[in-house]
Design a protein around this motif. Structure first.
Motif, PDB file in Angstrom:
ATOM      1  N   SER A  65     -25.607  -2.334  57.793  1.00  0.00           N
ATOM      2  CA  SER A  65     -26.333  -2.645  57.559  1.00  0.00           C
ATOM      3  C   SER A  65     -25.549  -3.365  55.644  1.00  0.00           C
ATOM      4  CB  SER A  65     -27.876  -2.658  56.924  1.00  0.00           C
ATOM      5  OG  SER A  65     -27.730  -2.915  58.406  1.00  0.00           O
ATOM      6  N   VAL A  66     -26.005  -4.409  54.949  1.00  0.00           N
ATOM      7  CA  VAL A  66     -24.925  -4.983  54.244  1.00  0.00           C
ATOM      8  C   VAL A  66     -26.457  -5.576  52.822  1.00  0.00           C
ATOM      9  CG1 VAL A  66     -23.123  -5.915  52.834  1.00  0.00           C
ATOM     10  CG2 VAL A  66     -23.018  -5.234  54.505  1.00  0.00           C
ATOM     11  N   TYR A  67     -27.620  -4.865  50.978  1.00  0.00           N
ATOM     12  CA  TYR A  67     -28.331  -5.795  50.765  1.00  0.00           C
ATOM     13  C   TYR A  67     -27.297  -5.435  49.291  1.00  0.00           C
ATOM     14  CZ  TYR A  67     -30.745  -3.222  54.524  1.00  0.00           C
ATOM     15  OH  TYR A  67     -31.268  -3.017  55.901  1.00  0.00           O
ATOM     16  N   ASP A  68     -27.889  -6.568  48.613  1.00  0.00           N
ATOM     17  CA  ASP A  68     -27.851  -6.812  47.499  1.00  0.00           C
ATOM     18  C   ASP A  68     -28.496  -5.680  46.621  1.00  0.00           C
ATOM     19  OD1 ASP A  68     -30.781  -7.852  47.151  1.00  0.00           O
ATOM     20  OD2 ASP A  68     -29.291  -9.950  47.215  1.00  0.00           O
ATOM     21  N   MET A  69     -28.136  -5.858  45.402  1.00  0.00           N
ATOM     22  CA  MET A  69     -29.194  -5.111  44.705  1.00  0.00           C
ATOM     23  C   MET A  69     -30.678  -5.163  44.272  1.00  0.00           C
ATOM     24  SD  MET A  69     -26.377  -3.649  44.524  1.00  0.00           S
ATOM     25  CE  MET A  69     -27.964  -1.693  43.875  1.00  0.00           C
ATOM     26  N   ALA A  70     -31.191  -6.177  44.786  1.00  0.00           N
ATOM     27  CA  ALA A  70     -32.889  -6.823  45.343  1.00  0.00           C
ATOM     28  C   ALA A  70     -33.051  -5.603  46.355  1.00  0.00           C
ATOM     29  CB  ALA A  70     -32.816  -8.208  44.517  1.00  0.00           C
ATOM     30  N   GLY A  71     -32.807  -5.326  47.179  1.00  0.00           N
ATOM     31  CA  GLY A  71     -33.040  -5.767  48.048  1.00  0.00           C
ATOM     32  C   GLY A  71     -32.661  -6.461  49.709  1.00  0.00           C
ATOM     33  N   THR A  72     -32.440  -7.377  49.256  1.00  0.00           N
ATOM     34  CA  THR A  72     -32.034  -8.768  50.487  1.00  0.00           C
ATOM     35  C   THR A  72     -31.253  -8.219  51.373  1.00  0.00           C
ATOM     36  OG1 THR A  72     -33.034 -10.650  48.780  1.00  0.00           O
ATOM     37  CG2 THR A  72     -31.798 -11.020  50.764  1.00  0.00           C
ATOM     38  N   HIS A  73     -31.484  -8.436  53.084  1.00  0.00           N
ATOM     39  CA  HIS A  73     -30.325  -8.295  53.531  1.00  0.00           C
ATOM     40  C   HIS A  73     -29.705  -8.643  53.794  1.00  0.00           C
ATOM     41  CE1 HIS A  73     -30.628  -6.573  57.837  1.00  0.00           C
ATOM     42  NE2 HIS A  73     -29.439  -6.558  57.597  1.00  0.00           N
ATOM     43  N   LEU A  74     -28.109  -9.368  53.224  1.00  0.00           N
ATOM     44  CA  LEU A  74     -27.248  -9.847  53.628  1.00  0.00           C
ATOM     45  C   LEU A  74     -27.357 -10.017  55.377  1.00  0.00           C
ATOM     46  CD1 LEU A  74     -25.625  -9.713  50.644  1.00  0.00           C
ATOM     47  CD2 LEU A  74     -27.240 -11.232  50.618  1.00  0.00           C
ATOM     48  N   PHE A  75     -26.740  -9.213  55.816  1.00  0.00           N
ATOM     49  CA  PHE A  75     -26.023  -9.509  57.024  1.00  0.00           C
ATOM     50  C   PHE A  75     -25.767  -7.463  57.265  1.00  0.00           C
ATOM     51  CE2 PHE A  75     -22.724  -9.423  54.321  1.00  0.00           C
ATOM     52  CZ  PHE A  75     -20.953  -8.257  54.360  1.00  0.00           C
TER      53      PHE A  75
END
Length: 201
Positions: A65-75
């Motif tokens: 699982s890949v997340y941005d630094m705000a914790g949003t699950h991208l893909f």
């Protein structure tokens, strides 16, 4: 330390918020002793974190699982079964396929093709990645234009970056190209080659 790549004429992206404004070199570093499976920290060359990758223990598909630094699950990156050649996909949190990476035979090194819909113009895009076992490098090329849009190169890294035997990659991305897209391709290749002997190179 890093080299420059020419800007691509039209944006190449899946996640527009990650378009590179200039040549960027990212460092993908596998976490040592990660309890969740293969997890990576992804930073700019100056150390600024940009993405997080978390592996899932006991996942049949090898899901990451890949997340941005705000914790949003991208893909998520998952292995697709029932293909002749190793095939990986990036799927959004709703299960929609955003990217497919399919490997193919190469006499030396690794070869793969990524296909996706370009978020900037709706066109189907194809990027080809070919790695050389001897040079420990891989170029990512836009098949339509012939532009080198990314390069994976472990020779850019210092000994400090390669401590403890964890996988560490330098990923240089051309201006106007999606950083998250290039990271997804790199991780798919890492997954494919981990099946064989551990790591892209």
């Amino acid at each position: 330390m890093a080299f420059q790549l020419a800007p691509v004429p039209q944006p190449i992206s899946v996640w527009n918020q990650f378009l590179a404004r200039q040549t960027e070199t990212l460092i993908l570093r596998e976490k040592v002793l990660s309890l969740s499976g293969d997890s990576f920290d992804i930073t700019l060359q100056n150390g600024q974190p940009i993405l997080k990758v978390q592996g899932k223990v006991m996942s049949i598909s090898g899901r990451k699982s890949v997340y941005d630094m705000a914790g949003t699950h991208l893909f998520d990156i998952v292995k697709e079964h029932l293909h002749i050649h190793a095939t990986y996909a990036a799927v959004d949190p709703n299960g929609r396929k955003m990217l497919e990476v399919k490997s193919s035979f190469a006499l030396l090194g690794s070869k793969a093709t990524a296909t996706f819909t370009n978020a900037s113009n709706g066109a189907t895009e194809s990027l080809k990645m070919k790695g050389n076992w001897f040079d420990s490098a891989a170029d990512i090329v836009d098949e339509r234009t012939g532009f080198v849009v990314g390069r994976i190169d472990r020779k850019l890294l210092s000994g400090r970056d390669l401590l403890f035997g964890q996988q560490t990659y330098a990923l240089t991305v051309a201006p106007n190209v999606d950083l998250a897209l290039m990271v997804a391709m790199c991780i798919c290749m890492d997954e494919k080659n981990n099946e064989n002997k551990g790591g892209i190179f």
